[in-house]
Each structure stands twice: as structure tokens, then as C-alpha cells.
Design an enzyme around this catalytic site. Structure first.
Site, PDB file in Angstrom:
ATOM      1  N   CYS A  90       1.029  -1.290   0.027  1.00 40.84           N
ATOM      2  CA  CYS A  90       0.106   0.076   0.083  1.00 40.84           C
ATOM      3  C   CYS A  90       0.963   1.248  -0.086  1.00 40.84           C
ATOM      4  CB  CYS A  90      -0.954  -0.081   1.306  1.00 40.84           C
ATOM      5  SG  CYS A  90      -1.514   1.412   2.232  1.00 40.84           S
ATOM      6  N   CYS A 115       0.435   3.696   2.702  1.00 41.61           N
ATOM      7  CA  CYS A 115       1.374   3.399   4.087  1.00 41.61           C
ATOM      8  C   CYS A 115       2.599   3.853   4.028  1.00 41.61           C
ATOM      9  CB  CYS A 115       0.878   1.935   4.126  1.00 41.61           C
ATOM     10  SG  CYS A 115      -0.913   1.084   4.174  1.00 41.61           S
TER      11      CYS A 115
END
Ligand SMILES: *[C@@H]1O[C@H](CO)[C@@H](O)[C@H](O)[C@H]1NC(C)=O
Length: 391
Positions: A49, A52
Site C-alpha cells: 500500500c 502506508c
């Protein structure tokens, strides 16, 4: 030269090491090793991700900062791809997810992923549920720092118990204060004690159980200014106020005369007709039409007025251009009385939010939209839930 490089590498490594020392990598054993009185701010991430990865340095700064100021909040991170049951227990549905665990309650952070935003959240949620205002001076000071301020006045009572239990759930949205009656500012008169008041929009309102229903829903309705600048985060946070949102969508960078006029018009209606409409409507303006266009899948020429129903993913557009206060009042009234036709968005209003904020574009759009809609639909009211101690 080589030496210099070496020093740079060392410094970088050293600062990473010192900073990361304040963030603990957690795993499935957390449940068994965490002491009940520990407070944890936990970031759930997945290795694939991108958002993230963007959060990562911020997260380490937060860990270091909380340590620095001696905060009782521990900072951790979890690879939710590996520790799936951990993530499931915290009802993580999208990444990165930011949760705060205190006692047996888990709170979800939904604001912008900035250091200040997250630190403010951690401070608010980890601190006392109800903060006392010991003097008029402190009261004034706190009032100047909060646009919307909830205060309980009086001694111990059933109402206070209720207030505390509401705070337990709603501290994720706003602060809760209490004060003795002699702390009251001179401008405020209370006929009865105990009482709960909200200070906002340059005045105050008292909670009246008969009229306002239960305390939770009253606080939910009152926790925003009557009129305010609204962005996608605000809209997302308004999701459970059950109010319709009257929005002036205006020019972003260089406000045209017309944009300013629209803002003023909505603001005036918001304040002059507060008694009529503030129960059902929330007012504000949004800069730029990108978000709304994405929502309604059409381009309306700016500036314009739109009313959103966040509870059923519907919206209302005026049949004719709204140019004056009276036209706006007529439109709002038409929405309320069912004279204006509701149009439903193809995707949930707040589902779009996620896509918008996380900035997905192009071909992944539909797929992600589809996924996030499901996630949001499933979990959108889930700001706080209890921690299950059972194995
Ligand atoms: C907004 O949605 C809720 C939930 O479906 C509904 O009860 C309410 O009547 C709607 N309001 C309007 C004005 O359409």
C-alpha cells in the site's frame, strides 16, 4: 568524499534507528502481552500500500514526539497482511488504518494523515473523557481555542453519568468539558442545574431532553458549527450527524464575485434561519468542484448550490439557478417538503470520499470504488467498538 558519504549514511541510519525505536512492530501476541492499562496508537499497514509508505515517516515522527513529551500513548504498527486476525479484531477495512486502543475501547482516526492531526487525535482520545474547567480564565482560554465546546455544569447527577458515557463514545469526534456553576461566564444564564451546553457560533445552546431527544444524538447534531468551510474530510466526519448538508460549491483559487456572493448567501441563511433549519441542515461552502463532480458524475457550472443527504447517498440540485436568499429558502424548503426530486449517487457518498482522498485514478478507480464502497457500507458508523478479551 567517500568519508563524507559514510558519515551521511551513518547519520541517516542512526536517525532511523533512534526514531524507529519509538514505534513497536506488533504481532498476534499483542493481545496476550498488552497490559490492560496501556494505551496504544496503532497503524495498520500492508506492504503493497503506497499510502502506508507515505505515512511511515510521519508515524515514526509521531512515535518520537509522543515519547519526547512523556505521553502515556505507546505507538505501534502492524503488518495487517501477515497478522490478519489482529487486523480483523480491530475491524481494519482499509489501509493505512489508524486506531487508538484505550481500556477496552478502540477508536478510529478518520482525519487527514498529518502529524498534527494524528497527534491531536491521540491527545484527545487518550486523555480524560471529561476535562474540568477550574476557573473562568481557563474557560475563556479553552473557549478561544475551540469552535464548538460542550460543557457540563453542575455536580454529580444522572445527567453527568450520561454525559460521561456519551463522551466515552464521542471523544473520537470532540472534546468534553465540565465546570462548576460559579465558573459560568457572565453572559450565560442557566435556570436549571445540572445542564449541558454547547458554545458555538458566538452563542450557546442548552440541551433539553424533552425537545432534543437523547444526549448522544443531540451532541452528534451540534458538534459542527452552523456554517463552516467543508472539505471531503469534514463531509466524511459529518456522515453520522443525520443532517442534510447545504453546500455552496465555489471557485477555489481566485474567488469570483459570484462565488463570494454564494458563500455570503448560504452563510446568511444559516445564521438568520438557524431556529428553523439547524435541526435538519448543516451549512457550508466547499472550494472547488472536483469532489462534487466525482460524486454526481456531472459538471454543474460554478458556483452552485447542492444539498447532500449523507444517510441515503442522495442529493438535490435546484431546478433553477439559485441567485437570491429567497430562492435559496424556497429550494431548502422544497427539499424538506419533498417538492424537489432526490437523485441517488451511483456509489455511496462516503465511499467516494475514500477514493478521493487516497487519490486513486484511472482504471483502478471502479475496482477500488467498488471495494471501498463495500467496506464503508459495512463499517462506516463504526467509530468506536469494544475490545474483545476472549481468546
Ligand atoms: C435522507 O435520508 C434518510 C435516510 O434514508 C431519510 O430518512 C430522509 O428522509 C432523507 N431526507 C430527505 C430530505 O430526503
Amino acid at each position: 568524499m567517500a568519508n563524507k558519504k559514510f558519515i551521511v549514511v551513518c547519520t541517516v541510519l542512526f536517525s532511523i534507528a533512534t526514531v524507529s525505536a519509538f514505534v513497536e512492530e506488533l504481532d498476534d501476541t499483542f493481545k496476550h502481552t498488552r497490559k490492560p492499562d496501556e494505551i496504544w496508537l496503532i497503524g495498520f499497514y500492508a506492504p503493497w500500500c503506497t499510502y502506508c509508505k507515505q505515512l511511515d515517516p510521519v508515524w515514526y515522527e509521531i512515535g518520537a514526539e509522543l515519547k519526547n513529551i512523556g505521553s502515556p500513548v505507546n505507538v505501534g504498527k502492524v503488518d495487517a497482511d501477515i497478522h490478519t486476525s489482529f487486523a480483523k479484531e480491530f475491524r481494519v477495512t482499509d489501509y493505512p488504518a489508524i486506531k487508538l486502543l484505550k481500556d477496552d475501547l478502540k477508536y478510529t482516526y478518520r482525519g487527514p494523515r498529518t502529524k498534527d492531526g494524528i497527534l491531536e487525535f491521540a491527545d484527545r482520545v487518550s486523555g480524560p473523557l471529561v476535562r474540568s474547567l477550574p476557573s473562568q480564565q481557563v474557560f475563556q482560554n479553552v473557549m478561544s481555542r475551540h469552535d464548538v465546546l460542550f460543557v457540563y455544569f453542575g455536580g454529580p447527577s444522572d445527567l453527568k453519568e450520561k454525559y460521561i458515557s456519551v463522551a466515552k463514545e464521542m471523544i473520537v469526534h470532540t472534546y468534553f468539558f465540565s465546570a462548576a456553576r460559579n465558573i459560568l461566564p457572565k453572559t450565560v444564564t442557566l435556570e436549571e442545574y445540572p445542564a449541558v451546553a454547547v458554545f458555538k457560533d458566538g452563542t450557546y445552546f442548552l440541551y433539553d431532553e424533552q425537545q432534543d431527544g437523547d444526549l448522544t444524538s443531540w451532541i452528534n447534531r451540534e458538534r459542527f458549527l452552523n456554517y463552516l468551510p467543508i472539505d471531503s474530510y469534514t463531509l466524511y466526519a459529518m456522515g453520522d450527524t443525520d443532517k442534510l448538508v447545504v453546500l455552496a460549491v465555489v471557485e477555489e483559487k481566485t474567488p469570483t464575485k459570484e462565488s463570494i456572493r454564494y458563500k455570503t448567501m448560504v452563510k446568511r441563511v444559516a445564521s438568520e434561519y438557524k431556529d428553523f433549519y439547524s435541526k435538519e441542515f448543516q451549512f457550508g461552502h466547499m472550494e472547488g468542484n472536483e469532489y462534487i463532480n466525482g460524486l454526481i458524475m456531472e459538471e454543474v457550472s460554478m458556483p452552485f448550490i447542492i444539498v447532500l443527504n449523507l444517510s441515503n447517498d442522495g442529493y438535490f440540485l435546484p431546478p433553477n439557478k439559485v441567485e437570491t436568499k429567497d430562492q435559496l429558502l424556497k429550494f431548502i424548503d422544497g427539499v424538506l417538503k419533498g417538492r424537489i426530486k432526490i437523485i441517488f449517487t451511483k456509489a455511496p457518498l462516503l465511499g467516494i470520499f475514500l477514493v478521493f482522498v487516497f487519490g486513486f485514478v484511472g482504471s483502478t478507480f471502479c475496482y477500488v470504488l467498488y471495494k471501498t464502497c463495500h467496506m464503508v457500507g459495512y463499517d462506516s458508523r463504526d467509530e468506536v467498538h469494544t475490545y474483545d478479551h476472549a481468546p
